[in-house]
Design a protein around this motif. Structure first.
Motif, PDB file in Angstrom:
ATOM      1  N   ILE A 147     -14.127  17.998 -47.141  1.00 42.64           N
ATOM      2  CA  ILE A 147     -15.543  18.224 -47.394  1.00 42.64           C
ATOM      3  C   ILE A 147     -16.152  17.002 -48.074  1.00 42.64           C
ATOM      4  N   SER A 184     -21.070  18.798 -46.001  1.00 41.76           N
ATOM      5  CA  SER A 184     -21.676  19.981 -46.617  1.00 41.76           C
ATOM      6  C   SER A 184     -22.067  19.637 -48.048  1.00 41.76           C
ATOM      7  N   GLY A 186     -22.774  22.067 -50.288  1.00 45.51           N
ATOM      8  CA  GLY A 186     -22.132  23.081 -51.117  1.00 45.51           C
ATOM      9  C   GLY A 186     -23.058  23.778 -52.095  1.00 45.51           C
ATOM     10  N   ASP A 191     -22.726  27.875 -48.368  1.00 42.58           N
ATOM     11  CA  ASP A 191     -21.971  27.190 -49.423  1.00 42.58           C
ATOM     12  C   ASP A 191     -20.477  27.220 -49.094  1.00 42.58           C
ATOM     13  N   TYR A 192     -19.859  26.026 -49.025  1.00 43.62           N
ATOM     14  CA  TYR A 192     -18.437  25.975 -48.648  1.00 43.62           C
ATOM     15  C   TYR A 192     -17.535  26.606 -49.704  1.00 43.62           C
ATOM     16  N   HIS A 193     -18.022  26.747 -50.928  1.00 48.63           N
ATOM     17  CA  HIS A 193     -17.214  27.414 -51.958  1.00 48.63           C
ATOM     18  C   HIS A 193     -16.954  28.879 -51.607  1.00 48.63           C
TER      19      HIS A 193
END
Length: 283
Positions: A147, A184, A186, A191-193
């Motif tokens: 990421i 991304s 985030g 949101d990649y989280h």
């Protein structure tokens, strides 16, 4: 009568001598038994004392300072390709080993401590004596997706094949692994989280799908706007639009379009696959 008396005396003497011999034999047997008992006691005592001092030899014990001062001769690290040795030794610096011989020393607490490292999937601990030492054999999670907020920026995190998110601290150490780059921020949209293993698998599968129909490598997927996703392959950029199940169907058109595009002598900004009929956006 004299003869009878003489005969009885002879028998009596023989009986007395026989009993004396038997008594001497029993005496010797009792004496030998006492000697055997004493020898067993002495050998048992020597064995107990010897075992005690043998188990107290320094070769059975790991020096606690080996954990605090990164002694690679005592604590050897193996197969950790991502987590640097310094981070592992720093983590172990506060560990206090049991004051027991190496062959009965429990390693559960040490293993539990090492599994706190996000890139580490499992740890195997081998113990040796004379001198006492350990081999820590790591099995790390395999990086799959990197990421980054933009092209050329340092990675801020990465996902492993099992869907584990590993933060910025270890992202610079995965340069030797082949991963899919996903852009991304985030902090907005998707949101990649919050991504799970299913999302990771979808992105990896989609990248392979694009490569299969384009016959080119995917350089990155721009996911900064989940409703307007771009995919960069070797020859051009593809505007995909919304990343959903129809994205797989739209990508199938690449096998027919790309050969024609490569024959064109124009500068192309991107190939737009958002609609039923694809079109080219020229620079």
């Amino acid at each position: 009568m004299a003869e009878m008396e003489e005969f009885d005396i002879e028998n009596h003497e023989r009986e007395v001598k026989k009993r004396l011999r038997q008594r001497r034999v029993r005496g010797k047997q009792v004496h030998l038994k006492h000697i055997h008992t004493f020898c067993r006691f002495l050998l048992g005592s020597i064995l107990i004392v010897g075992t005690y001092y043998f188990l107290k030899l320094p070769g059975w014990y790991i020096n606690p300072e080996a954990f605090a001062h990164s002694d690679s001769e005592v604590i050897k690290l193996l197969n950790n390709r991502i987590v640097p040795d310094e981070k592992i030794y720093t983590l172990m610096s506060g560990f206090q080993p049991e004051g027991t011989p190496i062959f009965i020393q429990k390693t559960d607490e040490l293993k539990k401590l090492l599994l706190e490292l996000p890139p580490v999937e499992d740890v195997y601990i081998r113990r040796y004596a004379f001198p006492a030492r350990m081999d820590l054999i790591f099995r790390e999670r395999i990086p799959a997706i990197t990421i980054s907020p933009d092209i050329g920026n340092q990675p801020v995190a990465y996902f492993t094949q099992d869907g584990t998110l590993v933060g910025r601290e270890y992202a610079p150490y995965i340069v030797n692994f082949h991963t899919l780059l996903v852009l991304s921020y985030g902090n907005r949209g998707d949101d990649y989280h919050k991504w799970n293993k299913e999302r990771v698998d979808d992105l990896l599968e989609f990248a392979k799908y694009v490569e299969s129909y384009s016959k080119e490598n995917v350089e990155y997927i721009d996911f900064r706007n989940p409703d307007d996703v771009y995919v960069k392959i070797s020859s051009l950029k593809i505007r995909l639009g919304k990343f959903d199940q129809t994205a797989f169907d739209r990508v199938q058109k690449l096998s027919a379009i790309l050969p024609e595009i490569k024959l064109m002598d124009t500068r192309i900004k991107y190939l737009d696959l958002r609609w039923k009929d694809p079109y080219l956006k020229l620079e």
